[in-house]
Design an enzyme around this catalytic site. Structure first.
Site: not given
Length: 373
Positions: A42, A316
């Site tokens: 998954k 970021m």
């Protein structure tokens, strides 16, 4: 679902993934468990690429895969035509056709799910490719108190049993407490007695290696350990490392004593220091907890054989590392942030997060390279 390919020239960082190590880990887990070993793939195979990972495992002999969502299952089906594919999050309303079309098996987690699946099987007249009834697994809640059916739930849906074939009973151990695990096994066995001959699965990665040797039944379903995570925390990792993360140096800067770094000013130079900005930040899976400051001992990267601390807040798009104790570095060079020395588990412990979080967030903006580490 696989991410858009990012070129080697354009990427700020490179995520190297060793498919042979994933296969070797699967073979180790199968040998240790002594039973069939499936694979949990998954979340894009824990962030490492669903297509290449499934292809490698299927070619190695893996025949049972677990995903979270039906769209993931459809992708696995295209890669593994003869595999059994279970969808752990079950089937949502109006989603049943997707399961039948791709020969997927929902893991039914609640009474409404069982009712919906039974009604679909009864009214659609759909069948499995071999002409038999459609299939499903049942997740049994034996004490985790998340997804799953209790004994009294099963009693409510017994009348639906003839509408589809139950092909797997699964549950999950609370691995931190042996006394609870013993009660879970007892509860699971009581429910198994209601479904004679139906295969059962209780063990994820960690449960395969528990010292109290819980029953592993017919199928184990590792995820984290396949990808190099340590299933026995605090002990040597029996798994081969799978990933390495390298990032480009954007800039080298020399700091004078007392200079702070970053908008939060979390770290100050206590003497003349040399720092580098590397092209991997929050958006690339670098957790904010790696920062070394007065309140927290943070993480380290392996720079030319020297462990060097992260300083400043993680931005970021980049991170700042103090390389004063390393040799001379230049803009454009690559440095290793994660690999055989600083492992997934080390990285997670340094940032006070789980290794699952590290793996699944890595590499979204990296160039993925599939080769031995």
């Amino acid at each position: 679902m696989d991410q858009k390919e990012i070129s080697l020239r354009g990427a700020g960082a490179i995520l190297t993934i060793d498919l042979a190590a994933i296969v070797a880990n699967w073979q180790t887990l199968q040998a240790v468990s002594g039973t069939e070993c499936g694979a949990v793939v998954k979340a894009d195979a824990y962030g490492l690429g669903l297509h290449p990972v499934v292809k490698a495992l299927y070619e190695a002999g893996c025949r049972t895969f677990f995903v979270a969502h039906a769209f993931e299952g459809a992708e696995v089906r295209a890669l593994a035509p003869e595999a059994i594919i279970y969808v752990l999050n079950g089937v949502r309303p109006a989603q049943e056709y997707t399961f039948a079309a791709h020969n997927l098996r929902p893991v039914l987690n609640s009474v409404p799910e069982v009712e919906d699946w039974g009604q679909y099987c009864a009214t659609s007249h759909k069948r499995a490719p071999d002409g038999s009834l459609l299939k499903a697994g049942l997740r049994i809640d034996t004490g985790v108190n998340q997804l799953g059916l209790k004994l009294y739930d099963l009693e409510r849906v017994d009348h639906l049993s003839p509408l589809f074939d139950v092909t797997l009973l699964l549950s999950q151990l609370v691995t931190a407490d042996d006394s609870i695990a013993d009660r879970q096994i007892e509860a699971f066995d009581k429910i198994r007695a209601r479904y004679p001959g139906v295969p059962a699965s209780l063990a994820n990665s960690a449960a395969i290696f528990l010292d109290n040797n819980p029953p592993l039944y017919d199928l184990v379903r590792p995820g984290y350990a396949l990808y190099g995570g340590n299933p026995v925390p605090g002990r040597p990792n029996p798994m081969r490392p799978v990933v390495r993360l390298d990032a480009h140096i954007i800039q080298v800067r020399v700091l004078e004593p007392g200079h702070s770094v970053g908008v939060e000013r979390l770290w100050k130079a206590r003497g003349p220091r040399r720092v580098i900005m590397v092209a991997a930040g929050l958006a690339d899976g670098i957790p904010s907890g790696l920062t070394d400051n007065e309140k927290h001992v943070g993480g380290k990267a392996l720079i030319q054989g020297t462990l060097c601390p992260y300083v400043s807040d993680i931005a970021m798009d980049y991170s700042v590392i103090d390389v004063s104790d390393a040799t001379y570095l230049e803009r454009g060079e690559m440095v290793e942030l994660l690999g055989k020395t600083v492992t997934i588990d080390d990285f997670a412990a340094m940032a006070n997060v789980s290794g699952y979080e590290i793996l699944s967030n890595l590499g979204r903006r990296c160039h993925r390279r599939y080769q031995p580490l």
